[in-house]
Design an enzyme around this catalytic site. Sequence first.
Site, mmCIF file in Angstrom:
data_model
loop_
_atom_site.group_PDB
_atom_site.id
_atom_site.type_symbol
_atom_site.label_atom_id
_atom_site.label_comp_id
_atom_site.label_asym_id
_atom_site.label_seq_id
_atom_site.Cartn_x
_atom_site.Cartn_y
_atom_site.Cartn_z
ATOM 1 N N SER A 1 -8.602 -11.856 4.884
ATOM 2 C CA SER A 1 -8.398 -11.921 6.390
ATOM 3 C C SER A 1 -9.024 -10.795 7.088
ATOM 4 O O SER A 1 -9.487 -11.001 8.458
ATOM 5 C CB SER A 1 -6.655 -11.677 6.615
ATOM 6 O OG SER A 1 -6.272 -12.827 5.533
ATOM 7 N N PHE B 1 0.320 -3.403 8.524
ATOM 8 C CA PHE B 1 0.368 -2.366 7.198
ATOM 9 C C PHE B 1 -0.146 -1.065 6.844
ATOM 10 O O PHE B 1 0.173 -0.318 6.050
ATOM 11 C CB PHE B 1 -0.023 -3.778 6.253
ATOM 12 C CG PHE B 1 0.837 -5.084 6.444
ATOM 13 C CD1 PHE B 1 2.071 -5.136 6.684
ATOM 14 C CD2 PHE B 1 -0.074 -6.325 6.007
ATOM 15 C CE1 PHE B 1 2.792 -6.235 6.558
ATOM 16 C CE2 PHE B 1 0.730 -7.383 6.163
ATOM 17 C CZ PHE B 1 1.734 -7.400 6.346
ATOM 18 N N ASP C 1 2.053 -15.436 13.850
ATOM 19 C CA ASP C 1 2.881 -14.639 12.776
ATOM 20 C C ASP C 1 4.227 -13.946 13.369
ATOM 21 O O ASP C 1 4.955 -13.869 12.671
ATOM 22 C CB ASP C 1 1.973 -13.995 12.165
ATOM 23 C CG ASP C 1 1.194 -14.480 10.800
ATOM 24 O OD1 ASP C 1 1.625 -15.339 10.832
ATOM 25 O OD2 ASP C 1 0.041 -13.810 10.695
ATOM 26 N N GLU D 1 -0.332 -0.206 -0.033
ATOM 27 C CA GLU D 1 -1.311 0.222 1.255
ATOM 28 C C GLU D 1 -1.155 1.867 0.950
ATOM 29 O O GLU D 1 -2.396 2.384 1.103
ATOM 30 C CB GLU D 1 -0.860 0.007 2.655
ATOM 31 C CG GLU D 1 -0.906 -1.444 2.784
ATOM 32 C CD GLU D 1 0.066 -2.377 2.183
ATOM 33 O OE1 GLU D 1 1.085 -1.798 1.681
ATOM 34 O OE2 GLU D 1 0.058 -3.576 2.239
#
Lengths: 277, 312
Positions: B34, B80, B113, B55
């Site tokens: 992505s 994120f 999303d 992360e």
Amino acid sequence: MVNITASITELEELARRCRIEIVKMVHRAQAGHPGGSLSEIDLIAALYSTSLRVRPDEPDWEDRDRFILSKGHASPGMYALLAEKGFIQHSDLHSYRVLGGVCQGHVDMKWCPGVDFSAGSLGMGLSFGMGCALAARIEGSERRAFVMLGDGEIQEGSIWEAAMAAAHHELGNLKVILDRNRIQNDDFCLEQMRMFDIPAKWRAFGWNVMEIDGHDMNEIVEGIKFLDTSNDAPSILIAHTIKGKGVSYMEDNPSFHGAAPNDEQFALAMQELGAVE
Amino acid sequence: MTRMAATRDGYGQALLELAENEKVVVLEADLGKSTKSLHFRKAHPERTISCGIGEQNMLLVAAGMASSGYIPFASTFAIFTERAFEQMRNGVARPNLAVHLCGSHGGTHTGTDGSSAQSIEDLAIYRTLPNVTVLHPCDDVSTRLLTKQLASSKNPSYMRTARNKTPVLYDDADPKAIQIGKGITLRQGDDVAIIACGVLVSEALKAADSLQEKGIGATVIDMHTIKPLDVGLVDEVASRCGAIVTAEDHSIIGGLGGAVAEHLSASSRTPLERVGVQDRFGESGQADEMLELMELSSPHIVKAALRAIDRK
């Protein structure tokens, strides 16, 4: 492997001198973290004396082993050792928690020679050490990354992100020493967060695991030999220690995680540690 | 016909081109397909670090590598990156380690999303960190060029890229005109200046066209670098145009509008109108529907320009 030798007696004596400086620093500053410094110091003293490949006169030597004090609040222990090894002057220890001083409250790579990681927030050093270990491997260097963790610290979730990732990447050059002193800021770890079977957790994450008495210098030296032996998995030495070790009223006492002794307590500590005043 | 492309593709292309520098390493937290770091992974798996869905670990692994002489590019969705904010603060920015963090899929423009994925505060939070350069380019060409420049920067950075395609503006541009820290004047007009970033730059150009039809001349600036802000350019358009509009797919609090407002409040009485997300969360919708719902599209920029001019 560099052949660095030091007798058990010499190591014990080095740790004793460091303990004196730890208590002096915290007393002068009337702040800081004596408990975790006193629990870790035998381990750090032995590591620097028997295994760690570093150059006090060239602290930024690119191919040095890295030492990452992830429990960065236990900085007095590291500062005392860095002074003993000649990275900084003993007079620098007077700058602990003082404006402009190389000895910042928490160890900081931008302030103090010999410090490889700017700590202060728990749960970060293992990831940073993993980055150092990966860099060494990509570069084809034999250097290693050692990370000192506290036991309360492994309550941080990010530690387990790093533990999983380091084993996945087969970082045999990543070495952890866990200072298992059983006390955190507020209280005993058992009261704050039960951690159950810590060695089993690390084994389950794919690590080599060894347990020792973190104040028995013979066992510590054996433990460091275990860390010096590498396979494809990262290794952790779980050292059972006593918070505040060496000062009677601090030992196993949650009150001295982050508190300074008063003048009377300081005098007693100096007496117990055999300091010549 | 204007070419359409997503800025994340420019990022992926830049990483591939940077690979000739052996010190460049790429870190992923599962979302390489992505963020578009996957091209680098395919070509250079030995210098691509999978950090799994972790992360916080990724940011500090990158910091450790930077401290060892490497040039790490770490990427995940913008939203994120935010869970590793403290790692960015304490482990990257504070020791000033040149880790380059890229947050893709930023803004409400990311679309269906829904609100959990639409970072509208990333520019604001990273802008508060000393040492950190903050970028939000508007097309794939400038994203590629700016990403490549980051590799020789001594400072850490945060760059937001977008998921969805927007018009490409710089296919024919002189690459030397696209430099970190330098706003790009896309249109000259003397009545109002529209300072935009990211996906709203093309909306700002449309707004300038509409204003022109009303006889109003608008300067349009692509302010791809939010920090350090090109204050010289802001001052120049403030004195020449006398009215400013900022436009961003980001909260009106603390982003490009905040940065311009902070600067102007100390240096000029120029009226400023900020187009941005009005302190609310988004929802599922197509990119163009989101710009409409959030009142970010060109008609809203036109209205803001008229308000700013009225306040002169």
